[in-house]
Scaffold this motif. Structure first.
Motif, PDB file in Angstrom:
ATOM      1  N   ALA A 139       0.579  -1.236  -0.040  1.00 36.13           N
ATOM      2  CA  ALA A 139      -0.276  -0.220   0.219  1.00 36.13           C
ATOM      3  C   ALA A 139       0.838   1.200  -0.271  1.00 36.13           C
ATOM      4  O   ALA A 139       1.003   2.237  -1.035  1.00 36.13           O
ATOM      5  CB  ALA A 139      -1.028   0.192   0.785  1.00 36.13           C
ATOM      6  N   MET A 140       1.603   1.385   0.980  1.00 36.29           N
ATOM      7  CA  MET A 140       2.916   2.327   1.239  1.00 36.29           C
ATOM      8  C   MET A 140       3.428   2.847  -0.364  1.00 36.29           C
ATOM      9  O   MET A 140       3.971   3.104  -1.223  1.00 36.29           O
ATOM     10  CB  MET A 140       3.691   2.074   1.941  1.00 36.29           C
ATOM     11  CG  MET A 140       3.171   2.318   3.594  1.00 36.29           C
ATOM     12  SD  MET A 140       3.266   3.458   3.740  1.00 36.29           S
ATOM     13  CE  MET A 140       4.259   4.251   4.367  1.00 36.29           C
ATOM     14  N   ALA A 141       3.680   1.815  -1.298  1.00 39.72           N
ATOM     15  CA  ALA A 141       4.367   1.515  -2.460  1.00 39.72           C
ATOM     16  C   ALA A 141       4.013   2.022  -3.312  1.00 39.72           C
ATOM     17  O   ALA A 141       4.493   2.926  -4.256  1.00 39.72           O
ATOM     18  CB  ALA A 141       5.017   0.389  -2.343  1.00 39.72           C
ATOM     19  N   ILE A 142       2.849   1.872  -3.440  1.00 42.47           N
ATOM     20  CA  ILE A 142       1.992   1.903  -4.641  1.00 42.47           C
ATOM     21  C   ILE A 142       1.465   4.054  -4.511  1.00 42.47           C
ATOM     22  O   ILE A 142       1.525   4.245  -5.487  1.00 42.47           O
ATOM     23  CB  ILE A 142       0.523   1.604  -4.422  1.00 42.47           C
ATOM     24  CG1 ILE A 142       0.996  -0.130  -5.072  1.00 42.47           C
ATOM     25  CG2 ILE A 142      -0.705   2.131  -5.942  1.00 42.47           C
ATOM     26  CD1 ILE A 142      -0.855  -1.539  -4.919  1.00 42.47           C
ATOM     27  N   GLY A 143       1.233   3.829  -3.229  1.00 43.89           N
ATOM     28  CA  GLY A 143       0.689   5.231  -2.913  1.00 43.89           C
ATOM     29  C   GLY A 143       1.223   6.253  -3.060  1.00 43.89           C
ATOM     30  O   GLY A 143       1.267   7.466  -3.379  1.00 43.89           O
ATOM     31  N   SER A 144       3.031   6.032  -2.607  1.00 43.82           N
ATOM     32  CA  SER A 144       3.672   7.037  -2.636  1.00 43.82           C
ATOM     33  C   SER A 144       4.746   7.128  -4.130  1.00 43.82           C
ATOM     34  O   SER A 144       5.241   7.582  -4.621  1.00 43.82           O
ATOM     35  CB  SER A 144       5.189   6.764  -1.696  1.00 43.82           C
ATOM     36  OG  SER A 144       5.369   5.155  -1.910  1.00 43.82           O
ATOM     37  N   SER A 145       4.185   6.009  -5.381  1.00 39.43           N
ATOM     38  CA  SER A 145       5.170   6.162  -6.592  1.00 39.43           C
ATOM     39  C   SER A 145       3.695   6.896  -7.341  1.00 39.43           C
ATOM     40  O   SER A 145       4.313   7.286  -8.477  1.00 39.43           O
ATOM     41  CB  SER A 145       5.314   4.626  -6.675  1.00 39.43           C
ATOM     42  OG  SER A 145       3.362   4.685  -6.705  1.00 39.43           O
ATOM     43  N   LYS A 146       2.706   7.790  -6.835  1.00 41.85           N
ATOM     44  CA  LYS A 146       2.009   8.325  -7.495  1.00 41.85           C
ATOM     45  C   LYS A 146       1.621   9.766  -7.030  1.00 41.85           C
ATOM     46  O   LYS A 146       0.927   9.471  -5.458  1.00 41.85           O
ATOM     47  CB  LYS A 146       0.606   7.209  -8.245  1.00 41.85           C
ATOM     48  CG  LYS A 146       1.576   6.370  -9.370  1.00 41.85           C
ATOM     49  CD  LYS A 146       0.688   6.436 -10.543  1.00 41.85           C
ATOM     50  CE  LYS A 146       0.902   4.926 -11.298  1.00 41.85           C
ATOM     51  NZ  LYS A 146       1.509   5.432 -12.332  1.00 41.85           N
ATOM     52  N   PRO A 147       1.360  10.878  -7.662  1.00 45.47           N
ATOM     53  CA  PRO A 147       0.532  11.946  -6.085  1.00 45.47           C
ATOM     54  C   PRO A 147      -1.170  11.835  -6.492  1.00 45.47           C
ATOM     55  O   PRO A 147      -1.471  11.073  -7.699  1.00 45.47           O
ATOM     56  CB  PRO A 147       1.482  13.197  -7.437  1.00 45.47           C
ATOM     57  CG  PRO A 147       0.992  13.013  -8.630  1.00 45.47           C
ATOM     58  CD  PRO A 147       1.732  11.291  -8.672  1.00 45.47           C
ATOM     59  N   ASN A 148      -1.348  11.955  -5.718  1.00 47.67           N
ATOM     60  CA  ASN A 148      -2.863  12.277  -5.789  1.00 47.67           C
ATOM     61  C   ASN A 148      -3.600  10.767  -5.228  1.00 47.67           C
ATOM     62  O   ASN A 148      -4.230  10.296  -6.141  1.00 47.67           O
ATOM     63  CB  ASN A 148      -3.211  12.725  -6.251  1.00 47.67           C
ATOM     64  CG  ASN A 148      -3.390  14.491  -6.750  1.00 47.67           C
ATOM     65  OD1 ASN A 148      -3.694  14.795  -5.296  1.00 47.67           O
ATOM     66  ND2 ASN A 148      -2.878  15.153  -7.873  1.00 47.67           N
ATOM     67  N   SER A 149      -3.161   9.923  -4.751  1.00 51.81           N
ATOM     68  CA  SER A 149      -3.449   8.490  -4.616  1.00 51.81           C
ATOM     69  C   SER A 149      -4.064   8.567  -3.284  1.00 51.81           C
ATOM     70  O   SER A 149      -4.113   8.819  -2.699  1.00 51.81           O
ATOM     71  CB  SER A 149      -1.746   7.450  -4.083  1.00 51.81           C
ATOM     72  OG  SER A 149      -0.901   7.757  -5.430  1.00 51.81           O
TER      73      SER A 149
END
Length: 92
Positions: A8-18
């Protein structure tokens, strides 16, 4: 639970406005995780802790965290389906 949290952290931090919400089952216990980008926390007043506290009720669990990331654990695996359906209400 740690692997799903990391995902979850990796997916979220890879894209803004996630806005990321993941659920998993470990040792027959449901786990839920919510990552909300800091941009959305600031602009939309979203709070991952509130999301987890509310949806945690559906899995007979609880949890919490920070505005941008929170986790929860429960007892009702059957509640995951409803939690995944209701999480959409937070981003409408």
């Amino acid at each position: 639970m740690s692997a799903t949290k990391d995902l979850a952290m990796a997916i979220g931090s890879s894209k803004p406005n996630s806005f990321v919400f993941l659920a998993s089952i470990e040792d027959n216990a449901p786990n839920i995780h919510c990552y909300i980008s800091k941009e959305l926390v600031a602009e939309k007043s979203l709070n991952a802790g509130n999301v987890i506290r509310e949806l945690g009720k559906l899995i007979d669990g609880n949890g919490g965290g920070q505005p941008f990331f929170a986790s929860g654990k429960g007892k009702n695996v059957g509640g995951i389906k409803e939690a995944l359906e209701k999480v959409v209400d937070f981003v409408k």
